[in-house]
Scaffold this motif. Structure first.
Motif, PDB file in Angstrom:
ATOM      1  N   UNK A   4       0.822  -1.212   0.000  1.00 50.35           N
ATOM      2  CA  UNK A   4       0.000   0.000   0.000  1.00 50.35           C
ATOM      3  C   UNK A   4       0.859   1.266   0.000  1.00 50.35           C
ATOM      4  N   UNK A   5       2.009   1.228   0.673  1.00 49.17           N
ATOM      5  CA  UNK A   5       2.893   2.394   0.699  1.00 49.17           C
ATOM      6  C   UNK A   5       3.397   2.730  -0.706  1.00 49.17           C
ATOM      7  N   UNK A   6       3.769   1.719  -1.480  1.00 51.26           N
ATOM      8  CA  UNK A   6       4.223   1.952  -2.854  1.00 51.26           C
ATOM      9  C   UNK A   6       3.074   2.449  -3.729  1.00 51.26           C
ATOM     10  N   UNK A   7       1.870   1.928  -3.520  1.00 50.48           N
ATOM     11  CA  UNK A   7       0.703   2.385  -4.276  1.00 50.48           C
ATOM     12  C   UNK A   7       0.452   3.859  -3.995  1.00 50.48           C
ATOM     13  N   UNK A   8       0.531   4.250  -2.731  1.00 48.57           N
ATOM     14  CA  UNK A   8       0.323   5.654  -2.353  1.00 48.57           C
ATOM     15  C   UNK A   8       1.402   6.542  -2.955  1.00 48.57           C
ATOM     16  N   UNK A   9       2.652   6.086  -2.928  1.00 46.97           N
ATOM     17  CA  UNK A   9       3.758   6.873  -3.483  1.00 46.97           C
ATOM     18  C   UNK A   9       3.562   7.116  -4.975  1.00 46.97           C
ATOM     19  N   UNK A  10       3.140   6.105  -5.713  1.00 42.60           N
ATOM     20  CA  UNK A  10       2.915   6.279  -7.147  1.00 42.60           C
ATOM     21  C   UNK A  10       1.740   7.216  -7.412  1.00 42.60           C
TER      22      UNK A  10
END
Length: 53
Positions: A32-38
């Motif tokens: 989820x952290x990578x999804x938010x960053x993108x």
């Protein structure tokens, strides 16, 4: 079989990969952290492209 990696951090993806739509294309991320960053990066690019920076 080809190795699948996260679009944000290049970690190897497993069965729990999250699909994120960016610029009309679907990419996969590891968490989820990578999804938010993108999503934040795309929002910043869109704002810059529209002259709102």
């Amino acid at each position: 079989m080809s190795q699948r990696t996260c679009a944000a951090c290049d970690c190897e993806l497993d069965a729990e990969a999250i699909k994120v739509k960016l610029g009309g294309k679907t990419v996969e991320v590891c968490c989820e952290e990578c999804a938010q960053a993108l999503n934040e990066a795309e929002a910043a690019m869109t704002a810059t492209a529209n002259g709102k920076n």
